[in-house]
Design an enzyme around this catalytic site. Structure first.
Site, mmCIF file in Angstrom:
data_model
loop_
_atom_site.group_PDB
_atom_site.id
_atom_site.type_symbol
_atom_site.label_atom_id
_atom_site.label_comp_id
_atom_site.label_asym_id
_atom_site.label_seq_id
_atom_site.Cartn_x
_atom_site.Cartn_y
_atom_site.Cartn_z
ATOM 1 N N CYS A 34 0.816 -1.220 0.000
ATOM 2 C CA CYS A 34 0.000 0.000 0.000
ATOM 3 C C CYS A 34 0.848 1.268 0.000
ATOM 4 O O CYS A 34 0.298 2.374 -0.118
ATOM 5 C CB CYS A 34 -0.897 0.041 1.241
ATOM 6 S SG CYS A 34 -1.956 -1.380 1.500
ATOM 7 N N HIS A 85 -6.135 1.699 5.250
ATOM 8 C CA HIS A 85 -6.688 0.839 4.199
ATOM 9 C C HIS A 85 -7.339 -0.368 4.858
ATOM 10 O O HIS A 85 -6.698 -1.077 5.634
ATOM 11 C CB HIS A 85 -5.589 0.381 3.250
ATOM 12 C CG HIS A 85 -6.037 -0.634 2.242
ATOM 13 N ND1 HIS A 85 -7.216 -0.508 1.529
ATOM 14 C CD2 HIS A 85 -5.477 -1.805 1.826
ATOM 15 C CE1 HIS A 85 -7.348 -1.547 0.713
ATOM 16 N NE2 HIS A 85 -6.311 -2.343 0.882
ATOM 17 N N GLU A 117 -27.655 10.977 9.703
ATOM 18 C CA GLU A 117 -26.951 11.767 10.714
ATOM 19 C C GLU A 117 -25.436 11.559 10.694
ATOM 20 O O GLU A 117 -24.663 12.507 10.866
ATOM 21 C CB GLU A 117 -27.508 11.428 12.105
ATOM 22 C CG GLU A 117 -26.908 12.230 13.245
ATOM 23 C CD GLU A 117 -27.319 13.698 13.248
ATOM 24 O OE1 GLU A 117 -26.719 14.464 14.024
ATOM 25 O OE2 GLU A 117 -28.229 14.083 12.474
#
Length: 240
Positions: free
Chosen positions: A99, A116, A145
């Site tokens: 990543c 991630h 909300e």
């Protein structure tokens, strides 16, 4: 790449401060594991502090990560090629996270933390959007909300109840690093977004700091789960 010797720069991940990145990343990963977001060594987290980037390793069970497993990069550093990245601490016998270039893309845009996950709810909403809107569609939801937990954009405050949250979706690739270009294109197309979904894979979420990235990730997962249940009940995600 920096010349890293055995044990060199271990002081970068040694601290009694629970808020130190080398302690926060294992704590975050344990938390995410309890939610089912990072099972099977999937997912990851990275934190920027000053000119250092702290990154969880690849291939380590996320609930078992320890501070001494953490990689440290000098920032800024090239995303490509991997050999050009300036590691100033590299644990023995471990591999850097796949990543890494995606985390760096978030940090280049001012993030302080990037997460991630392989959340099942995130994966499911990418499939539902594809079926309902086609491959170019993005996830949209309004009048809930929890949307208030997501920023409108850098320096623009938080979203409101009546706002429509939009999260871009990119296609998955065979290798994690190959997602980088699509992620950056989504960031350009949606400059106010703090997250990008990856179809059949998961999500990348970033924030100005660790607390914001964590709470935004939690808010989004809540919204994705709600969206899946709303779809099952025939309820629209965006109120007309």
């Amino acid at each position: 790449m920096s010349d890293i010797k055995d044990g060199n720069n271990d002081h970068l991940v040694q601290s009694d401060d629970p808020e130190h990145p080398a302690n926060l990343i294992p704590a975050l990963c344990r938390n995410f594991y309890s939610h089912g977001w990072v099972t099977g060594t999937g997912g990851g987290a990275s934190i920027k502090r000053d000119n250092h980037i702290f990154i969880a390793p690849s291939g380590v069970q996320k609930e078992l990560i320890q501070p001494h497993n953490i990689f440290v990069l000098s920032f800024p550093t090239p995303k490509y090629p991997p050999s050009a990245r300036q590691y100033i601490r590299k644990p023995l016998k471990l591999n850097p996270s796949a990543c890494t270039p995606l985390f760096l893309a978030a940090f280049e845009r001012g993030a302080g933390c990037c997460i991630h996950t392989h959340s099942q709810w995130a994966v499911l909403v990418t499939l539902l959007v594809e079926r309902e809107k086609g491959p170019e569609g993005c996830f949209e939801i309004s009048n809930i909300e929890q949307i208030k937990g997501i920023p409108r954009g850098k320096g623009k405050g938080m979203m409101g109840f009546f706002d429509t949250l939009k999260i871009p979706i990119i296609e998955n690739t065979a290798f994690e690093e190959d997602l980088t270009q699509s992620l950056e294109e989504a960031m350009e197309m949606y400059p106010d977004t703090y997250a990008v979904l990856v179809r059949r894979h998961g999500i990348y979420v970033w924030g100005d700091d660790v607390a914001k990235a964590k709470t935004q990730c939690e808010s989004l997962d809540y919204l994705f789960q709600l969206a899946v249940e709303m779809h099952r009940l025939g309820l629209p995600w965006v109120k007309s």
